[in-house]
Design a protein around this motif. Structure first.
Motif, PDB file in Angstrom:
ATOM      1  N   PRO A   1       0.979  -1.201   0.029  1.00 58.16           N
ATOM      2  CA  PRO A   1       0.017  -0.068   0.118  1.00 58.16           C
ATOM      3  C   PRO A   1       0.725   1.298  -0.123  1.00 58.16           C
ATOM      4  CG  PRO A   1      -0.837  -1.477   1.492  1.00 58.16           C
ATOM      5  CD  PRO A   1       0.658  -2.085   1.163  1.00 58.16           C
ATOM      6  N   SER A   2       1.865   1.331   0.752  1.00 60.89           N
ATOM      7  CA  SER A   2       2.930   2.552   0.663  1.00 60.89           C
ATOM      8  C   SER A   2       4.187   2.151   1.285  1.00 60.89           C
ATOM      9  CB  SER A   2       2.276   3.427   1.657  1.00 60.89           C
ATOM     10  OG  SER A   2       2.374   3.169   2.733  1.00 60.89           O
ATOM     11  N   LYS A   3       5.210   2.702   0.674  1.00 62.66           N
ATOM     12  CA  LYS A   3       6.596   2.174   1.121  1.00 62.66           C
ATOM     13  C   LYS A   3       7.071   2.751   2.570  1.00 62.66           C
ATOM     14  CE  LYS A   3       8.758   1.068  -3.042  1.00 62.66           C
ATOM     15  NZ  LYS A   3       9.997   1.437  -4.043  1.00 62.66           N
ATOM     16  N   ARG A   4       6.761   2.224   3.729  1.00 58.68           N
ATOM     17  CA  ARG A   4       6.722   2.441   5.007  1.00 58.68           C
ATOM     18  C   ARG A   4       7.361   1.401   5.803  1.00 58.68           C
ATOM     19  NH1 ARG A   4       2.753   4.017   8.626  1.00 58.68           N
ATOM     20  NH2 ARG A   4       1.180   3.361   7.230  1.00 58.68           N
ATOM     21  N   ASN A   5       8.105   1.568   6.688  1.00 63.01           N
ATOM     22  CA  ASN A   5       8.747   0.448   7.665  1.00 63.01           C
ATOM     23  C   ASN A   5       7.993   0.472   9.005  1.00 63.01           C
ATOM     24  OD1 ASN A   5      10.631  -0.932   5.694  1.00 63.01           O
ATOM     25  ND2 ASN A   5      11.999   0.839   6.061  1.00 63.01           N
ATOM     26  N   GLY A   6       8.126  -0.816   9.761  1.00 62.37           N
ATOM     27  CA  GLY A   6       7.694  -0.890  11.037  1.00 62.37           C
ATOM     28  C   GLY A   6       6.022  -0.927  11.209  1.00 62.37           C
ATOM     29  N   ARG A   7       5.365  -1.233  10.115  1.00 62.92           N
ATOM     30  CA  ARG A   7       4.161  -1.615  10.395  1.00 62.92           C
ATOM     31  C   ARG A   7       3.680  -2.919  10.949  1.00 62.92           C
ATOM     32  NH1 ARG A   7       2.373   0.034   4.227  1.00 62.92           N
ATOM     33  NH2 ARG A   7       4.336  -1.038   3.850  1.00 62.92           N
ATOM     34  N   HIS A   8       2.602  -3.166  11.593  1.00 61.13           N
ATOM     35  CA  HIS A   8       2.039  -4.544  12.019  1.00 61.13           C
ATOM     36  C   HIS A   8       0.586  -4.885  11.554  1.00 61.13           C
ATOM     37  CE1 HIS A   8       5.820  -3.699  14.646  1.00 61.13           C
ATOM     38  NE2 HIS A   8       5.814  -5.028  14.653  1.00 61.13           N
ATOM     39  N   CYS A   9       0.290  -5.941  11.228  1.00 64.71           N
ATOM     40  CA  CYS A   9      -0.990  -6.257  10.593  1.00 64.71           C
ATOM     41  C   CYS A   9      -1.957  -5.835  11.599  1.00 64.71           C
ATOM     42  CB  CYS A   9      -0.873  -7.830  10.474  1.00 64.71           C
ATOM     43  SG  CYS A   9       0.011  -8.239   9.009  1.00 64.71           S
ATOM     44  N   GLU A  10      -1.734  -6.305  13.156  1.00 63.67           N
ATOM     45  CA  GLU A  10      -2.630  -5.977  13.894  1.00 63.67           C
ATOM     46  C   GLU A  10      -3.113  -4.553  13.986  1.00 63.67           C
ATOM     47  OE1 GLU A  10      -4.528  -8.213  16.360  1.00 63.67           O
ATOM     48  OE2 GLU A  10      -3.859  -9.286  14.449  1.00 63.67           O
ATOM     49  N   THR A  11      -2.175  -3.514  13.951  1.00 59.90           N
ATOM     50  CA  THR A  11      -2.411  -2.234  14.132  1.00 59.90           C
ATOM     51  C   THR A  11      -2.311  -1.103  12.881  1.00 59.90           C
ATOM     52  OG1 THR A  11      -0.107  -2.012  14.857  1.00 59.90           O
ATOM     53  CG2 THR A  11      -1.645  -2.418  16.704  1.00 59.90           C
ATOM     54  N   CYS A  12      -2.063  -1.812  11.565  1.00 59.65           N
ATOM     55  CA  CYS A  12      -1.783  -1.249  10.505  1.00 59.65           C
ATOM     56  C   CYS A  12      -2.776  -0.454  10.049  1.00 59.65           C
ATOM     57  CB  CYS A  12      -1.231  -2.122   9.516  1.00 59.65           C
ATOM     58  SG  CYS A  12      -0.842  -1.173   7.929  1.00 59.65           S
ATOM     59  N   SER A  13      -2.883   0.919   9.658  1.00 59.57           N
ATOM     60  CA  SER A  13      -3.804   1.719   9.110  1.00 59.57           C
ATOM     61  C   SER A  13      -4.177   1.506   7.881  1.00 59.57           C
ATOM     62  CB  SER A  13      -3.496   3.248   9.396  1.00 59.57           C
ATOM     63  OG  SER A  13      -2.294   3.437   8.433  1.00 59.57           O
ATOM     64  N   GLU A  14      -3.337   0.652   7.170  1.00 57.99           N
ATOM     65  CA  GLU A  14      -3.648   0.288   5.859  1.00 57.99           C
ATOM     66  C   GLU A  14      -4.055  -1.128   5.538  1.00 57.99           C
ATOM     67  OE1 GLU A  14      -0.317   2.986   3.185  1.00 57.99           O
ATOM     68  OE2 GLU A  14       0.454   1.935   4.795  1.00 57.99           O
ATOM     69  N   GLN A  15      -4.600  -1.704   6.756  1.00 56.62           N
ATOM     70  CA  GLN A  15      -5.091  -3.122   6.496  1.00 56.62           C
ATOM     71  C   GLN A  15      -6.042  -3.446   5.359  1.00 56.62           C
ATOM     72  OE1 GLN A  15      -7.320  -3.549  10.308  1.00 56.62           O
ATOM     73  NE2 GLN A  15      -5.435  -4.279  11.398  1.00 56.62           N
ATOM     74  N   ASN A  16      -6.879  -2.405   5.356  1.00 54.29           N
ATOM     75  CA  ASN A  16      -8.160  -2.628   4.345  1.00 54.29           C
ATOM     76  C   ASN A  16      -7.744  -2.402   3.016  1.00 54.29           C
ATOM     77  OD1 ASN A  16      -9.943  -3.441   6.456  1.00 54.29           O
ATOM     78  ND2 ASN A  16     -10.329  -1.447   6.915  1.00 54.29           N
ATOM     79  N   VAL A  17      -6.600  -2.135   2.565  1.00 53.53           N
ATOM     80  CA  VAL A  17      -5.950  -1.873   1.334  1.00 53.53           C
ATOM     81  C   VAL A  17      -4.770  -2.892   0.884  1.00 53.53           C
ATOM     82  CG1 VAL A  17      -6.648   0.551   1.003  1.00 53.53           C
ATOM     83  CG2 VAL A  17      -4.639   0.135   1.926  1.00 53.53           C
TER      84      VAL A  17
END
Length: 431
Positions: free
Chosen positions: A223-239
Protein backbone atom coordinates in the motif's frame (compact mmCIF):
# COMPACT_ATOMS: atom_id res chain seq x y z
CA UNK A 1 12.04 -44.78 30.31
CA UNK A 2 14.03 -42.02 28.61
CA UNK A 3 14.31 -38.48 29.93
CA UNK A 4 14.04 -35.49 27.59
CA UNK A 5 15.06 -31.84 27.79
CA UNK A 6 13.76 -29.33 25.25
CA UNK A 7 15.78 -26.40 23.90
CA UNK A 8 13.52 -23.74 22.41
CA UNK A 9 9.99 -23.59 23.83
CA UNK A 10 8.34 -22.62 20.57
CA UNK A 11 4.74 -23.36 19.62
CA UNK A 12 6.13 -26.24 17.61
CA UNK A 13 7.98 -27.57 20.64
CA UNK A 14 4.88 -27.39 22.80
CA UNK A 15 2.47 -28.95 20.33
CA UNK A 16 4.73 -31.44 18.57
CA UNK A 17 6.90 -32.74 21.41
CA UNK A 18 6.03 -31.56 24.92
CA UNK A 19 2.27 -32.13 24.85
CA UNK A 20 2.47 -35.68 23.43
CA UNK A 21 5.29 -36.55 25.83
CA UNK A 22 3.37 -35.54 28.96
CA UNK A 23 0.00 -36.90 27.83
CA UNK A 24 0.00 -39.73 25.31
CA UNK A 25 3.54 -41.01 25.92
CA UNK A 26 4.06 -40.29 29.61
CA UNK A 27 4.74 -43.96 30.33
CA UNK A 28 7.58 -44.03 27.77
CA UNK A 29 9.42 -40.83 28.62
CA UNK A 30 9.51 -37.85 30.92
CA UNK A 31 10.26 -34.18 30.47
CA UNK A 32 13.06 -33.14 32.83
CA UNK A 33 14.05 -29.67 31.63
CA UNK A 34 13.19 -26.74 29.37
CA UNK A 35 15.60 -24.11 28.03
CA UNK A 36 14.83 -20.83 26.29
CA UNK A 37 16.02 -17.22 26.08
CA UNK A 38 12.54 -15.87 26.94
CA UNK A 39 11.12 -16.72 30.41
CA UNK A 40 7.65 -15.80 29.16
CA UNK A 41 7.70 -18.94 27.01
CA UNK A 42 7.99 -21.09 30.12
CA UNK A 43 4.94 -19.38 31.60
CA UNK A 44 2.93 -19.84 28.39
CA UNK A 45 3.83 -23.53 28.13
CA UNK A 46 2.91 -24.17 31.76
CA UNK A 47 -0.39 -22.31 31.37
CA UNK A 48 -1.26 -24.58 28.47
CA UNK A 49 -0.01 -27.76 30.10
CA UNK A 50 -0.42 -27.84 33.89
CA UNK A 51 1.32 -31.25 33.89
CA UNK A 52 4.68 -29.50 33.41
CA UNK A 53 4.31 -26.85 36.11
CA UNK A 54 7.17 -28.35 38.13
CA UNK A 55 9.58 -28.99 35.25
CA UNK A 56 12.82 -27.03 35.80
CA UNK A 57 13.54 -24.18 33.39
CA UNK A 58 16.87 -22.73 32.25
CA UNK A 59 18.12 -19.69 30.38
CA UNK A 60 19.72 -20.04 26.96
CA UNK A 61 23.21 -19.80 28.52
CA UNK A 62 22.58 -22.53 31.10
CA UNK A 63 22.77 -25.63 28.91
CA UNK A 64 25.59 -27.24 30.87
CA UNK A 65 23.80 -26.55 34.12
CA UNK A 66 20.62 -28.13 32.77
CA UNK A 67 22.49 -31.26 31.71
CA UNK A 68 24.27 -31.52 35.04
CA UNK A 69 21.08 -31.11 37.08
CA UNK A 70 18.58 -33.07 34.98
CA UNK A 71 20.72 -35.75 33.27
CA UNK A 72 18.63 -36.01 30.08
CA UNK A 73 19.01 -38.98 27.74
CA UNK A 74 17.84 -36.89 24.77
CA UNK A 75 17.90 -33.20 23.85
CA UNK A 76 15.02 -31.99 21.65
CA UNK A 77 15.95 -28.89 19.63
CA UNK A 78 13.03 -26.73 18.48
CA UNK A 79 14.50 -23.25 18.76
CA UNK A 80 15.05 -20.71 15.98
CA UNK A 81 16.85 -22.39 13.08
CA UNK A 82 20.20 -20.63 13.40
CA UNK A 83 20.52 -21.71 17.06
CA UNK A 84 20.16 -25.44 16.31
CA UNK A 85 23.88 -25.89 15.78
CA UNK A 86 24.71 -24.56 19.27
CA UNK A 87 22.51 -27.07 21.06
CA UNK A 88 23.43 -29.94 18.76
CA UNK A 89 27.15 -29.45 19.41
CA UNK A 90 26.63 -29.04 23.15
CA UNK A 91 24.50 -32.18 23.38
CA UNK A 92 26.99 -34.25 21.39
CA UNK A 93 29.82 -32.93 23.54
CA UNK A 94 27.97 -34.49 26.49
CA UNK A 95 27.38 -37.75 24.52
CA UNK A 96 23.63 -37.10 24.49
CA UNK A 97 21.29 -38.02 21.61
CA UNK A 98 19.70 -35.13 19.71
CA UNK A 99 16.28 -34.85 18.08
CA UNK A 100 16.19 -31.65 16.04
CA UNK A 101 13.53 -29.94 14.02
CA UNK A 102 14.32 -29.41 10.37
CA UNK A 103 16.38 -27.80 9.03
CA UNK A 104 19.07 -29.49 11.09
CA UNK A 105 21.12 -26.28 10.82
CA UNK A 106 21.09 -23.30 8.45
CA UNK A 107 24.38 -23.65 6.56
CA UNK A 108 26.26 -26.48 4.92
CA UNK A 109 29.32 -25.56 6.97
CA UNK A 110 27.37 -26.06 10.18
CA UNK A 111 25.98 -29.32 8.80
CA UNK A 112 29.54 -30.61 8.45
CA UNK A 113 30.34 -29.45 11.98
CA UNK A 114 27.35 -31.40 13.27
CA UNK A 115 28.35 -34.57 11.40
CA UNK A 116 31.94 -34.40 12.60
CA UNK A 117 30.80 -33.79 16.18
CA UNK A 118 28.49 -36.79 15.93
CA UNK A 119 31.38 -39.00 14.80
CA UNK A 120 33.31 -37.99 17.90
CA UNK A 121 30.36 -38.55 20.25
CA UNK A 122 28.33 -41.41 21.64
CA UNK A 123 25.24 -39.33 20.85
CA UNK A 124 23.31 -39.53 17.59
CA UNK A 125 21.29 -36.98 15.61
CA UNK A 126 17.71 -37.48 14.43
CA UNK A 127 16.16 -34.87 12.10
CA UNK A 128 12.35 -34.68 12.18
CA UNK A 129 11.48 -34.77 8.49
CA UNK A 130 7.76 -35.31 9.02
CA UNK A 131 6.91 -35.10 5.30
CA UNK A 132 8.42 -38.56 4.89
CA UNK A 133 5.63 -39.92 7.08
CA UNK A 134 2.70 -38.71 4.97
CA UNK A 135 0.68 -41.73 3.77
CA UNK A 136 1.10 -40.62 0.15
CA UNK A 137 4.84 -40.16 0.49
CA UNK A 138 5.26 -43.53 2.18
CA UNK A 139 3.22 -45.18 -0.58
CA UNK A 140 5.46 -43.63 -3.23
CA UNK A 141 8.55 -44.86 -1.39
CA UNK A 142 7.11 -48.37 -1.21
CA UNK A 143 6.29 -48.37 -4.94
CA UNK A 144 9.83 -47.35 -5.84
CA UNK A 145 11.28 -49.99 -3.52
CA UNK A 146 9.01 -52.58 -5.16
CA UNK A 147 10.60 -51.73 -8.50
CA UNK A 148 7.40 -50.38 -10.04
CA UNK A 149 9.22 -47.73 -12.07
CA UNK A 150 12.68 -49.31 -12.22
CA UNK A 151 15.70 -47.04 -11.89
CA UNK A 152 14.66 -43.44 -11.21
CA UNK A 153 15.77 -41.15 -14.03
CA UNK A 154 14.06 -37.82 -13.33
CA UNK A 155 11.77 -36.05 -10.89
CA UNK A 156 9.49 -33.07 -11.51
CA UNK A 157 8.39 -31.34 -8.29
CA UNK A 158 6.48 -28.06 -8.23
CA UNK A 159 5.50 -26.76 -4.79
CA UNK A 160 2.88 -24.08 -4.19
CA UNK A 161 2.47 -22.02 -0.99
CA UNK A 162 -0.70 -19.94 -0.71
CA UNK A 163 -0.90 -16.28 0.26
CA UNK A 164 -1.76 -17.06 3.90
CA UNK A 165 1.02 -19.52 4.63
CA UNK A 166 3.50 -17.85 2.27
CA UNK A 167 3.06 -14.41 3.79
CA UNK A 168 3.58 -15.84 7.29
CA UNK A 169 7.26 -16.48 6.57
CA UNK A 170 7.75 -12.80 5.80
CA UNK A 171 5.98 -11.69 8.98
CA UNK A 172 8.29 -13.68 11.23
CA UNK A 173 12.02 -14.20 11.84
CA UNK A 174 12.14 -16.56 8.86
CA UNK A 175 12.47 -13.53 6.57
CA UNK A 176 16.03 -12.96 7.75
CA UNK A 177 18.56 -15.22 6.05
CA UNK A 178 20.86 -15.08 9.07
CA UNK A 179 18.10 -16.73 11.14
CA UNK A 180 16.57 -19.18 8.63
CA UNK A 181 19.11 -19.70 5.87
CA UNK A 182 16.46 -18.35 3.48
CA UNK A 183 13.43 -20.31 2.35
CA UNK A 184 15.45 -22.61 0.10
CA UNK A 185 16.86 -23.94 3.38
CA UNK A 186 14.06 -23.42 5.90
CA UNK A 187 11.27 -24.75 3.65
CA UNK A 188 12.76 -26.47 0.62
CA UNK A 189 14.89 -28.83 2.71
CA UNK A 190 11.62 -30.72 3.27
CA UNK A 191 11.32 -31.25 -0.46
CA UNK A 192 14.95 -32.03 -1.18
CA UNK A 193 14.90 -34.60 1.60
CA UNK A 194 11.85 -36.26 0.07
CA UNK A 195 13.60 -36.57 -3.30
CA UNK A 196 16.76 -37.95 -1.66
CA UNK A 197 14.70 -40.42 0.37
CA UNK A 198 12.47 -41.56 -2.49
CA UNK A 199 15.32 -42.05 -4.94
CA UNK A 200 18.05 -43.15 -2.50
CA UNK A 201 20.34 -40.68 -4.27
CA UNK A 202 22.37 -37.69 -3.11
CA UNK A 203 22.59 -34.33 -4.94
CA UNK A 204 25.89 -33.47 -6.62
CA UNK A 205 25.21 -30.25 -8.58
CA UNK A 206 22.54 -27.54 -8.69
CA UNK A 207 21.67 -24.59 -10.88
CA UNK A 208 18.87 -22.19 -10.03
CA UNK A 209 17.16 -18.88 -10.51
CA UNK A 210 15.54 -17.02 -7.63
CA UNK A 211 13.71 -13.76 -7.14
CA UNK A 212 11.78 -11.65 -4.64
CA UNK A 213 8.58 -11.06 -6.58
CA UNK A 214 5.80 -10.52 -4.05
CA UNK A 215 7.14 -9.35 -0.69
CA UNK A 216 9.61 -6.68 0.40
CA UNK A 217 9.35 -2.95 -0.31
CA UNK A 218 8.94 -3.39 -4.07
CA UNK A 219 6.04 -5.82 -3.84
CA UNK A 220 3.38 -4.44 -6.15
CA UNK A 221 0.63 -4.97 -3.55
CA UNK A 222 2.44 -2.78 -0.99
CA UNK A 223 0.00 0.00 0.00
CA UNK A 224 2.89 2.40 0.70
CA UNK A 225 6.62 2.26 1.27
CA UNK A 226 6.79 2.49 5.04
CA UNK A 227 8.67 0.36 7.54
CA UNK A 228 7.62 -0.81 10.97
CA UNK A 229 3.96 -1.60 10.34
CA UNK A 230 2.22 -4.56 12.02
CA UNK A 231 -0.89 -6.29 10.71
CA UNK A 232 -2.79 -5.94 13.99
CA UNK A 233 -2.43 -2.16 14.17
CA UNK A 234 -1.74 -1.13 10.56
CA UNK A 235 -3.83 1.80 9.29
CA UNK A 236 -3.64 0.31 5.78
CA UNK A 237 -5.10 -3.11 6.62
CA UNK A 238 -8.09 -2.65 4.38
CA UNK A 239 -6.07 -1.83 1.28
CA UNK A 240 -3.63 -4.74 1.71
CA UNK A 241 -4.90 -7.78 -0.23
CA UNK A 242 -2.75 -10.16 1.84
CA UNK A 243 -4.74 -9.00 4.88
CA UNK A 244 -8.21 -8.63 3.36
CA UNK A 245 -8.05 -12.07 1.70
CA UNK A 246 -8.49 -13.59 5.17
CA UNK A 247 -9.98 -10.76 7.22
CA UNK A 248 -12.93 -8.38 6.66
CA UNK A 249 -13.26 -4.95 8.26
CA UNK A 250 -15.26 -6.41 11.16
CA UNK A 251 -14.35 -10.08 11.35
CA UNK A 252 -11.18 -12.14 11.47
CA UNK A 253 -11.58 -15.33 9.49
CA UNK A 254 -10.61 -18.50 11.31
CA UNK A 255 -8.01 -20.10 9.06
CA UNK A 256 -6.90 -23.69 9.56
CA UNK A 257 -3.17 -24.24 9.18
CA UNK A 258 -0.94 -26.90 10.72
CA UNK A 259 2.13 -24.67 10.28
CA UNK A 260 0.87 -21.53 12.04
CA UNK A 261 -0.72 -21.34 15.47
CA UNK A 262 -3.59 -18.90 15.88
CA UNK A 263 -2.02 -17.19 18.88
CA UNK A 264 1.02 -16.30 16.78
CA UNK A 265 -0.97 -13.68 14.91
CA UNK A 266 0.29 -10.71 16.91
CA UNK A 267 3.03 -12.52 18.78
CA UNK A 268 1.83 -10.98 22.03
CA UNK A 269 2.37 -14.21 23.96
CA UNK A 270 6.15 -13.80 23.94
CA UNK A 271 8.66 -11.15 24.91
CA UNK A 272 9.99 -8.98 22.10
CA UNK A 273 8.53 -11.18 19.39
CA UNK A 274 5.80 -10.33 16.93
CA UNK A 275 4.62 -12.62 14.18
CA UNK A 276 2.68 -9.89 12.35
CA UNK A 277 5.53 -7.78 11.01
CA UNK A 278 4.86 -6.13 7.68
CA UNK A 279 5.57 -8.31 4.68
CA UNK A 280 6.72 -5.23 2.76
CA UNK A 281 9.51 -4.07 5.11
CA UNK A 282 12.83 -2.92 3.65
CA UNK A 283 14.85 -5.54 5.54
CA UNK A 284 13.27 -8.37 3.53
CA UNK A 285 15.68 -9.62 0.89
CA UNK A 286 15.28 -13.40 0.77
CA UNK A 287 13.69 -14.91 -2.31
CA UNK A 288 10.02 -15.92 -2.57
CA UNK A 289 10.30 -17.70 -5.93
CA UNK A 290 12.74 -20.36 -7.12
CA UNK A 291 13.17 -22.62 -10.10
CA UNK A 292 16.05 -25.08 -10.16
CA UNK A 293 17.59 -28.18 -11.66
CA UNK A 294 19.67 -30.67 -9.71
CA UNK A 295 21.79 -33.68 -10.65
CA UNK A 296 22.12 -36.73 -8.39
CA UNK A 297 24.86 -39.26 -7.82
CA UNK A 298 23.07 -42.23 -9.42
CA UNK A 299 21.97 -40.38 -12.54
CA UNK A 300 18.60 -38.91 -11.57
CA UNK A 301 17.76 -35.30 -12.41
CA UNK A 302 15.37 -33.01 -10.53
CA UNK A 303 13.32 -30.15 -11.96
CA UNK A 304 12.07 -28.11 -8.99
CA UNK A 305 10.14 -24.94 -8.38
CA UNK A 306 8.54 -23.25 -5.39
CA UNK A 307 6.43 -20.11 -5.11
CA UNK A 308 5.39 -18.51 -1.80
CA UNK A 309 2.44 -16.40 -2.97
CA UNK A 310 -0.18 -18.38 -4.84
CA UNK A 311 -3.99 -18.70 -4.76
CA UNK A 312 -3.84 -22.24 -3.37
CA UNK A 313 -1.42 -24.59 -1.63
CA UNK A 314 -0.15 -27.99 -2.64
CA UNK A 315 2.23 -29.64 -5.08
CA UNK A 316 2.49 -31.59 -8.31
CA UNK A 317 4.92 -34.50 -8.48
CA UNK A 318 6.07 -36.87 -11.19
CA UNK A 319 8.80 -39.49 -10.77
CA UNK A 320 10.05 -41.16 -13.95
CA UNK A 321 11.97 -44.41 -14.18
CA UNK A 322 13.14 -46.99 -16.66
CA UNK A 323 9.94 -49.01 -16.17
CA UNK A 324 7.29 -46.35 -15.61
CA UNK A 325 6.06 -43.17 -13.97
CA UNK A 326 4.41 -42.14 -10.68
CA UNK A 327 2.25 -39.01 -10.46
CA UNK A 328 0.35 -37.28 -7.67
CA UNK A 329 -1.18 -33.85 -7.08
CA UNK A 330 -2.08 -32.44 -3.67
CA UNK A 331 -4.26 -29.47 -2.81
CA UNK A 332 -3.40 -28.78 0.82
CA UNK A 333 -6.04 -27.77 3.39
CA UNK A 334 -9.16 -27.99 1.24
CA UNK A 335 -10.90 -25.37 3.38
CA UNK A 336 -8.51 -22.74 1.96
CA UNK A 337 -8.91 -23.72 -1.70
CA UNK A 338 -11.52 -21.47 -3.34
CA UNK A 339 -12.67 -24.14 -5.82
CA UNK A 340 -13.51 -27.81 -5.90
CA UNK A 341 -10.53 -30.13 -6.16
CA UNK A 342 -10.20 -33.86 -6.84
CA UNK A 343 -9.23 -36.30 -4.11
CA UNK A 344 -5.52 -36.98 -4.06
CA UNK A 345 -4.46 -40.30 -5.52
CA UNK A 346 -1.17 -41.87 -6.55
CA UNK A 347 -1.22 -42.72 -10.24
CA UNK A 348 1.09 -45.35 -11.71
CA UNK A 349 1.85 -45.50 -15.43
CA UNK A 350 3.91 -48.54 -16.47
CA UNK A 351 6.12 -47.86 -19.46
CA UNK A 352 4.19 -50.47 -21.42
CA UNK A 353 0.74 -51.08 -19.95
CA UNK A 354 -2.40 -49.67 -18.39
CA UNK A 355 -2.59 -46.89 -15.80
CA UNK A 356 -3.30 -47.79 -12.17
CA UNK A 357 -4.92 -45.34 -9.75
CA UNK A 358 -4.25 -45.90 -6.05
CA UNK A 359 -6.49 -44.48 -3.31
CA UNK A 360 -4.14 -44.23 -0.37
CA UNK A 361 -5.32 -45.09 3.15
CA UNK A 362 -4.88 -41.89 5.18
CA UNK A 363 -4.56 -40.98 8.84
CA UNK A 364 -5.25 -37.83 10.85
CA UNK A 365 -2.67 -35.39 12.12
CA UNK A 366 -0.59 -32.42 11.10
CA UNK A 367 1.48 -32.29 7.92
CA UNK A 368 -0.74 -34.72 6.03
CA UNK A 369 -0.86 -37.21 8.89
CA UNK A 370 2.91 -37.35 9.16
CA UNK A 371 3.35 -35.79 12.61
CA UNK A 372 1.68 -38.54 14.72
CA UNK A 373 3.63 -41.35 13.04
CA UNK A 374 6.90 -39.48 13.41
CA UNK A 375 6.21 -38.94 17.10
CA UNK A 376 5.49 -42.66 17.53
CA UNK A 377 8.89 -43.51 16.07
CA UNK A 378 10.56 -40.95 18.34
CA UNK A 379 8.93 -41.90 21.63
CA UNK A 380 8.14 -45.60 21.05
CA UNK A 381 11.11 -46.53 18.88
CA UNK A 382 11.12 -47.26 15.16
CA UNK A 383 8.16 -49.32 14.00
CA UNK A 384 9.62 -52.84 13.58
CA UNK A 385 6.99 -53.76 10.98
CA UNK A 386 8.07 -51.07 8.52
CA UNK A 387 10.45 -52.62 6.03
CA UNK A 388 12.46 -49.54 5.09
CA UNK A 389 14.34 -46.67 6.71
CA UNK A 390 12.29 -43.56 7.35
CA UNK A 391 13.67 -41.75 10.40
CA UNK A 392 16.29 -39.31 9.12
CA UNK A 393 19.81 -38.86 10.45
CA UNK A 394 22.52 -36.23 10.15
CA UNK A 395 23.64 -37.18 6.63
CA UNK A 396 20.16 -36.72 5.22
CA UNK A 397 19.89 -33.45 7.12
CA UNK A 398 23.22 -32.24 5.77
CA UNK A 399 22.50 -33.01 2.11
CA UNK A 400 19.10 -31.36 2.25
CA UNK A 401 20.70 -28.19 3.67
CA UNK A 402 23.51 -28.26 1.12
CA UNK A 403 20.94 -28.59 -1.66
CA UNK A 404 19.04 -25.57 -0.34
CA UNK A 405 22.20 -23.51 0.06
CA UNK A 406 23.31 -24.48 -3.45
CA UNK A 407 20.00 -23.23 -4.85
CA UNK A 408 20.44 -19.83 -3.18
CA UNK A 409 24.12 -19.51 -4.11
CA UNK A 410 23.47 -20.49 -7.70
CA UNK A 411 20.62 -18.01 -7.99
CA UNK A 412 22.90 -15.31 -6.55
CA UNK A 413 25.93 -16.09 -8.70
CA UNK A 414 24.36 -17.35 -11.92
CA UNK A 415 26.65 -20.38 -11.77
CA UNK A 416 26.13 -24.08 -11.05
CA UNK A 417 27.14 -25.12 -7.54
CA UNK A 418 28.92 -28.35 -6.62
CA UNK A 419 27.43 -29.91 -3.49
CA UNK A 420 30.73 -31.49 -2.43
CA UNK A 421 32.29 -28.04 -2.29
CA UNK A 422 29.69 -27.00 0.29
CA UNK A 423 30.20 -30.11 2.39
CA UNK A 424 33.96 -29.98 2.75
CA UNK A 425 35.12 -31.12 6.19
CA UNK A 426 35.80 -28.35 8.68
CA UNK A 427 37.25 -28.36 12.14
CA UNK A 428 34.70 -28.52 14.93
CA UNK A 429 35.26 -25.42 17.04
CA UNK A 430 34.52 -25.45 20.78
CA UNK A 431 31.12 -23.87 21.39
Amino acid sequence: MKSYAVCGISNRAIGMFIKPLVTQYEQYGRLVGMLDADPRRFAVSKERLPQIKDVPTYSAEAFDQMVQETRPDVIIVASRDNTHIDYILKALEHDIDVITEKPMVTTAEDAVRAIEAEKASKGKIIVTFNYRYSPFHRKIKEMILDGKIGRVTSVDLNWYIDTYHGASYFKRWNRMREFSGGLSVHKSTHHFDLVQWWTDQRPVEAFAYGALNYYGPDGEHNPSKRNGRHCETCSEQNVCPYYTRWTTRTNRTSVLDDHIQGDQAAGSAYTGYRADQCIFDDEIEIEDTYTAVMKYDKGAMLSYSINFSLPYEGYRLAINGTKGRIETTEFHELSRVPFEVPEQTVDYFPLFGAKEQINVVQNDGGHGGGDPLLIEDIFLGIDPHRGYEILAGSEAGAYSIAAGEAIWKSASSGKPIQIKELLKPVSVQPN
